[in-house]
Write a protein that holds these residues in place. Structure first.
Motif, PDB file in Angstrom:
ATOM      1  N   VAL A 179      -2.162  55.491  16.627  1.00  0.00           N
ATOM      2  CA  VAL A 179      -2.965  55.095  15.465  1.00  0.00           C
ATOM      3  C   VAL A 179      -3.086  56.279  14.508  1.00  0.00           C
ATOM      4  O   VAL A 179      -3.519  57.351  14.906  1.00  0.00           O
ATOM      5  N   PRO A 180      -2.699  56.098  13.232  1.00  0.00           N
ATOM      6  CA  PRO A 180      -2.800  57.218  12.287  1.00  0.00           C
ATOM      7  C   PRO A 180      -4.215  57.383  11.735  1.00  0.00           C
ATOM      8  O   PRO A 180      -4.916  56.396  11.511  1.00  0.00           O
ATOM      9  N   CYS A 181      -4.591  58.624  11.529  1.00  0.00           N
ATOM     10  CA  CYS A 181      -5.933  58.890  11.000  1.00  0.00           C
ATOM     11  C   CYS A 181      -5.893  60.102  10.077  1.00  0.00           C
ATOM     12  O   CYS A 181      -4.988  60.928  10.154  1.00  0.00           O
ATOM     13  N   ILE A 182      -6.869  60.168   9.196  1.00  0.00           N
ATOM     14  CA  ILE A 182      -7.010  61.334   8.313  1.00  0.00           C
ATOM     15  C   ILE A 182      -8.454  61.837   8.359  1.00  0.00           C
ATOM     16  O   ILE A 182      -9.372  61.117   8.759  1.00  0.00           O
ATOM     17  N   GLU A 183      -8.622  63.095   7.947  1.00  0.00           N
ATOM     18  CA  GLU A 183      -9.961  63.682   7.922  1.00  0.00           C
ATOM     19  C   GLU A 183     -10.821  63.024   6.849  1.00  0.00           C
ATOM     20  O   GLU A 183     -10.311  62.484   5.869  1.00  0.00           O
ATOM     21  N   VAL A 184     -12.120  63.106   7.037  1.00  0.00           N
ATOM     22  CA  VAL A 184     -13.064  62.615   6.035  1.00  0.00           C
ATOM     23  C   VAL A 184     -13.353  63.773   5.091  1.00  0.00           C
ATOM     24  O   VAL A 184     -13.708  64.858   5.532  1.00  0.00           O
ATOM     25  N   ARG A 185     -13.165  63.554   3.787  1.00  0.00           N
ATOM     26  CA  ARG A 185     -13.263  64.665   2.839  1.00  0.00           C
ATOM     27  C   ARG A 185     -14.619  64.767   2.157  1.00  0.00           C
ATOM     28  O   ARG A 185     -14.841  65.663   1.363  1.00  0.00           O
ATOM     29  N   GLU A 186     -15.508  63.820   2.440  1.00  0.00           N
ATOM     30  CA  GLU A 186     -16.831  63.868   1.806  1.00  0.00           C
ATOM     31  C   GLU A 186     -17.923  63.895   2.874  1.00  0.00           C
ATOM     32  O   GLU A 186     -17.688  63.501   4.012  1.00  0.00           O
ATOM     33  N   SER A 187     -19.106  64.372   2.476  1.00  0.00           N
ATOM     34  CA  SER A 187     -20.251  64.340   3.388  1.00  0.00           C
ATOM     35  C   SER A 187     -20.564  62.894   3.754  1.00  0.00           C
ATOM     36  O   SER A 187     -20.280  61.974   2.989  1.00  0.00           O
ATOM     37  N   LEU A 188     -21.142  62.717   4.928  1.00  0.00           N
ATOM     38  CA  LEU A 188     -21.486  61.375   5.399  1.00  0.00           C
ATOM     39  C   LEU A 188     -22.955  61.339   5.806  1.00  0.00           C
ATOM     40  O   LEU A 188     -23.506  62.342   6.259  1.00  0.00           O
ATOM     41  N   ARG A 189     -23.573  60.180   5.638  1.00  0.00           N
ATOM     42  CA  ARG A 189     -24.915  59.959   6.172  1.00  0.00           C
ATOM     43  C   ARG A 189     -24.941  58.621   6.896  1.00  0.00           C
ATOM     44  O   ARG A 189     -24.220  57.692   6.525  1.00  0.00           O
TER      45      ARG A 189
END
Lengths: 226, 226
Positions: free
Chosen positions: B133-143
């Motif tokens: 399964v391909p995935c990429i990093e999350v580039r923004e802050s998350l809440r």
């Protein structure tokens, strides 16, 4: 009431261009006929001509920026101040120029596509709640990694956080009167650390952060369509 | 070894165009000179001319698709089968056409920008690990939201999940031999539910999902630059 407050925008542009693989820092790259950063400043200026814009740049880029402004006859009124090693230090620098009894929007310089509606929403919510942060839904499935394994995460309870994040000045000045900690990933986390509550407002999927080369192509196309 | 396997791509295109605010379903919208879905099929065909492409469409769009293919002289070999109410049912439809002892990539039709490298990575990892399964990093802050309040979430332990998700056919066929559950947000969650392990591979930020009108502008610009 929003109209009772003096308004500031602290625009943080600390990029050194490393991820962008360009000689120029990304905030100075030309999109839609002018440097990216000018689009960002113009958005705030269009929202309110009396809003005070504080631009935070790496010390070594201030002279360069002055020359670029001259070249483009850029006439959006703003102050420039030198930033620090982390975004946290740069925001702290910008706060020095803020008067109390005001509302302060802190914004990533490399989000040039912010709309007037978005700026209005965060200022109005900050006037009412003290601390307003824009967010959007996550549109793709998420997994949490743990070494080589991973588990699915419910994306419906998560939100991607954007800027401008807007605060009552007393709250922001007080919260930034602290030393840097790695958990301070944005202004919301700093203000929250000082015991204040964050109010989420509706962000905008168009308000993208330009960090990878592909984002420049995207920003260019969206600006020319807008 | 990858070359030992027969290879399939199940391309799921169930969109009815509601979020896109267009008369046409998004998969048929023209970008870069041809319907979006043709770009997707062509990517798999370029990867391996012998790969079997199974296109899953809503029943009511199959005739329309045939006419579009004729109009564009579209000659990428593929089979078409009718899907169901949820993505889960559509994938299950597509699986009916898959032979055992093969590798099957399941892909969102509205991700037309997938690269050959990405297709190669997921097939190679599936040959080795069974489920990739391909995935990429999350580039923004998350809440994480909880009613009106929210808390910050560490984005560094999270990954955004993309397609194509690639599986050994025995694993996929077995996993889909079950009734639909709302927790099945992608193929990885279905295969995992059957007790199999998911191997994450590097995705591609360019491999965007075209769901909002702004995404069409983005896809168009990236295709023309590509």
């Amino acid at each position: 009431m929003l109209s009772e407050y003096k308004k500031y925008a602290i625009i943080v542009a600390g990029g050194k261009g490393e991820r962008m693989q360009t000689a120029q820092p990304k905030q100075f790259i030309n999109i839609g006929g002018k440097p990216l950063l000018m689009h960002t400043l113009m958005a705030f200026s269009r929202f309110d001509i009396n809003l005070e814009i504080i631009l935070v740049l790496p010390d070594g880029q201030i002279k360069n920026w002055g020359q670029i402004c001259k070249k483009y006859h850029f006439n959006v009124r703003h102050q420039v101040i030198a930033g620090g090693p982390e975004r946290f230090h740069s925001v702290k620098s910008g706060i020095k120029l803020v008067e109390t009894e005001s509302l302060v929007a802190v914004h990533d310089g490399v989000r040039p596509l912010l709309s007037l509606d978005l700026i209005k929403r965060v200022f109005e919510a900050a006037a009412k709640y003290g601390a307003a942060v824009p967010c959007i839904e996550v549109r793709e499935s998420l997994r949490e990694i743990n070494g080589v394994s991973s588990i699915p995460v419910d994306r419906h309870v998560l939100r991607l956080i954007q800027t401008p994040q807007c605060f009552r000045s007393d709250m922001l000045i007080d919260a930034y009167n602290i030393s840097y900690q790695p958990k301070f990933t944005d202004d919301a986390t700093v203000v929250e650390n000082a015991g204040h509550k964050i109010h989420l407002v509706e962000g905008d999927p168009l308000n993208i952060k330009v960090t990878l080369p592909m984002d420049l192509v995207i920003a260019e196309s969206l600006i020319s369509k807008g």
